[in-house]
Design a protein around this motif. Structure first.
Motif, PDB file in Angstrom:
ATOM      1  N   ILE A   1       5.801 -79.047 -67.465  1.00  0.00           N
ATOM      2  CA  ILE A   1       5.672 -80.245 -66.630  1.00  0.00           C
ATOM      3  C   ILE A   1       5.946 -81.502 -67.452  1.00  0.00           C
ATOM      4  CG2 ILE A   1       4.048 -81.629 -65.275  1.00  0.00           C
ATOM      5  CD1 ILE A   1       2.718 -78.979 -64.449  1.00  0.00           C
ATOM      6  N   ALA A   2       5.477 -81.527 -68.705  1.00  0.00           N
ATOM      7  CA  ALA A   2       5.741 -82.676 -69.573  1.00  0.00           C
ATOM      8  C   ALA A   2       7.239 -82.850 -69.817  1.00  0.00           C
ATOM      9  CB  ALA A   2       5.004 -82.502 -70.904  1.00  0.00           C
ATOM     10  N   ILE A   3       7.945 -81.736 -70.009  1.00  0.00           N
ATOM     11  CA  ILE A   3       9.395 -81.797 -70.215  1.00  0.00           C
ATOM     12  C   ILE A   3      10.086 -82.348 -68.970  1.00  0.00           C
ATOM     13  CG2 ILE A   3      11.476 -80.443 -70.657  1.00  0.00           C
ATOM     14  CD1 ILE A   3       9.707 -78.462 -72.173  1.00  0.00           C
TER      15      ILE A   3
ATOM     16  N   SER B   1      13.576 -77.086 -59.238  1.00  0.00           N
ATOM     17  CA  SER B   1      12.904 -77.715 -58.094  1.00  0.00           C
ATOM     18  C   SER B   1      12.860 -79.233 -58.266  1.00  0.00           C
ATOM     19  CB  SER B   1      11.483 -77.166 -57.949  1.00  0.00           C
ATOM     20  OG  SER B   1      11.498 -75.763 -57.749  1.00  0.00           O
ATOM     21  N   ALA B   2      12.528 -79.681 -59.480  1.00  0.00           N
ATOM     22  CA  ALA B   2      12.466 -81.116 -59.746  1.00  0.00           C
ATOM     23  C   ALA B   2      13.847 -81.757 -59.651  1.00  0.00           C
ATOM     24  CB  ALA B   2      11.859 -81.367 -61.126  1.00  0.00           C
ATOM     25  N   LEU B   3      14.873 -81.063 -60.171  1.00  0.00           N
ATOM     26  CA  LEU B   3      16.239 -81.582 -60.092  1.00  0.00           C
ATOM     27  C   LEU B   3      16.698 -81.715 -58.643  1.00  0.00           C
ATOM     28  CD1 LEU B   3      18.290 -79.811 -62.925  1.00  0.00           C
ATOM     29  CD2 LEU B   3      17.591 -82.203 -62.815  1.00  0.00           C
TER      30      LEU B   3
ATOM     31  N   VAL C   1      13.607 -85.430 -66.211  1.00  0.00           N
ATOM     32  CA  VAL C   1      13.975 -85.527 -64.796  1.00  0.00           C
ATOM     33  C   VAL C   1      13.506 -86.856 -64.219  1.00  0.00           C
ATOM     34  CG1 VAL C   1      13.753 -84.527 -62.503  1.00  0.00           C
ATOM     35  CG2 VAL C   1      13.966 -83.029 -64.485  1.00  0.00           C
ATOM     36  N   VAL C   2      12.240 -87.178 -64.409  1.00  0.00           N
ATOM     37  CA  VAL C   2      11.706 -88.432 -63.861  1.00  0.00           C
ATOM     38  C   VAL C   2      12.422 -89.631 -64.488  1.00  0.00           C
ATOM     39  CG1 VAL C   2       9.655 -89.866 -63.637  1.00  0.00           C
ATOM     40  CG2 VAL C   2       9.466 -87.386 -63.373  1.00  0.00           C
TER      41      VAL C   2
END
Length: 394
Positions: free
Chosen positions: A144-146, A80-82, A151-152
């Motif tokens: 989330i930390a990963i 989802s983040a990607l 990603v960020v």
């Protein structure tokens, strides 16, 4: 074909169809081709490998087997983040996209990302099991930390590639230089000048001498390397005009950005008398390189120290054994991620200086419907005419 001139021609009355705008072509003194796969695909592969390694740090086989689909949902959050990260990057440079399917999907990428996020949120809550709440929340926080780490941060690295391979490869080379020179300087002078431990048991082999002298070498290397890499057209050309030829190569041509155009700089009086030179010719990017080199020397190593802290916490020697003698992918890129992030922020703040260049604006205009292009043409013309900017032109 190649073009031997280095100035830009802008045609506002020609295009693929009559009445449409077309992005101006940016030409350099030679045409450059890059082999496939592109650096962005390689970057995605690194992200996937690092995510797998870091997720496995807190893997507990017994608990994972008792919590249905929890490991699958970790990858779902990552995907989802990607999706949002790469979709947002491509939306900003939509004119380089060649796939018809992608062009149709990109306007809805944020909606699609929201649906993925919503689905993952619901699925995660439904997966909670009595007796495992604390463990599951810890795993979710770790996931989330990963995502923040790979990603960020890497979103800036992806943008660096599109800004020109220089902005991607240059910070990579600085981290490699700093890592190597810190090792050699530590071997040569470690604990001979400063007896105080650098980081104690967190990273017992690191020394103050390696950190300080390795940093000085990196800053000097940055100044010289920027001149070498800045002289290579295929590295400095931004990805404003990307065309796929067949399936294996793409071509990239551009006019050299101003930061890579050599300029004379007068020397101070003392240096002028000592050297007999009134001035030296340098690339403006060499002065910017000093700041990036300083960051790679002072801040970037702490990315590696942070990774060491994770390994100490979970009693690991390496994150994986993918690379013989070097561990996993994260063992190799732990300092690269924050350096790439710093490079992206520095570029957008001090190099680009403005959000959109004329070429990027033409790209956006060329992707608009014909009616909106004509409306933009009329509004821009009226604004320029009102300010008197068109006198002597029309």
């Amino acid at each position: 074909h190649t073009h031997t001139h280095t100035h830009t021609h802008t045609h506002t009355h020609t295009g693929r169809q009559a009445g449409t705008l077309r992005a101006p072509r940016l030409h350099a003194d030679r045409l450059v081709t890059h082999p496939s796969p592109s650096p962005r695909v390689q970057l995605l592969a690194v992200q996937i490998a690092v995510f797998r390694e870091l997720v496995n740090v807190r893997y507990n086989h017994r608990k994972f087997t008792e919590i249905s689909l929890f490991r699958t949902m970790q990858w779902g959050w990552f995907f989802s983040a990607l999706t949002y990260s790469y979709g947002h990057t491509l939306n900003e440079r939509i004119s380089i996209v060649q796939s018809t399917l992608l062009l149709k999907m990109l306007p809805y990428v944020e909606v699609f990302s929201l649906l993925l996020y919503s689905g993952m949120l619901i699925a995660t809550v439904l997966s909670f099991r009595h007796g495992y709440y604390k463990y599951q929340m810890g795993q979710l926080a770790w996931t989330i930390a990963i995502i923040v780490i790979i990603v960020v941060q890497v979103n800036s690295i992806s943008a660096n590639i599109l800004n020109g391979l220089f902005w991607f490869l240059f910070p990579v080379s600085l981290v490699i230089c700093n890592d190597s020179m810190a090792y050699f300087c530590g071997m040569a002078w470690g604990r001979k000048l400063i007896k105080r431990p650098f980081l104690g048991k967190l990273s017992p082999n690191k020394t103050w001498e390696g950190f300080i002298f390795g940093g000085l070498c990196t800053v000097l290397f940055a100044f010289c390397e920027a001149r070498i890499m800045g002289s290579m057209n295929f590295l400095v050309c931004p990805c404003d005009d990307l065309r796929f030829v067949g399936e294996k190569i793409f071509e990239l041509d551009c006019e050299l950005p101003k930061v890579f155009v050599a300029q004379p700089y007068p020397l101070p009086a003392l240096l002028s008398r000592l050297t007999g030179w009134a001035s030296v010719t340098l690339l403006p990017v060499q002065f910017h390189a000093l700041w990036i080199g300083l960051f790679a020397s002072v801040v970037a190593p702490f990315g590696g120290f942070f990774a060491s802290g994770i390994k100490r916490a979970y009693k690991l020697d390496d994150f994986a054994s993918l690379i013989p003698g070097h561990g996993g992918v994260f063992d190799r890129v732990d300092c690269q991620l924050i350096t790439g992030l710093a490079m992206g922020i520095y570029y957008s703040t001090f190099i680009m200086g403005r959000r959109y260049s004329p070429g990027r604006l033409m790209q956006i205009a060329s992707s608009m419907p014909q009616e909106e292009q004509l409306d933009l043409y009329r509004q821009l013309g009226a604004a320029l005419k009102a300010r008197g900017a068109l006198r002597g032109i029309w």
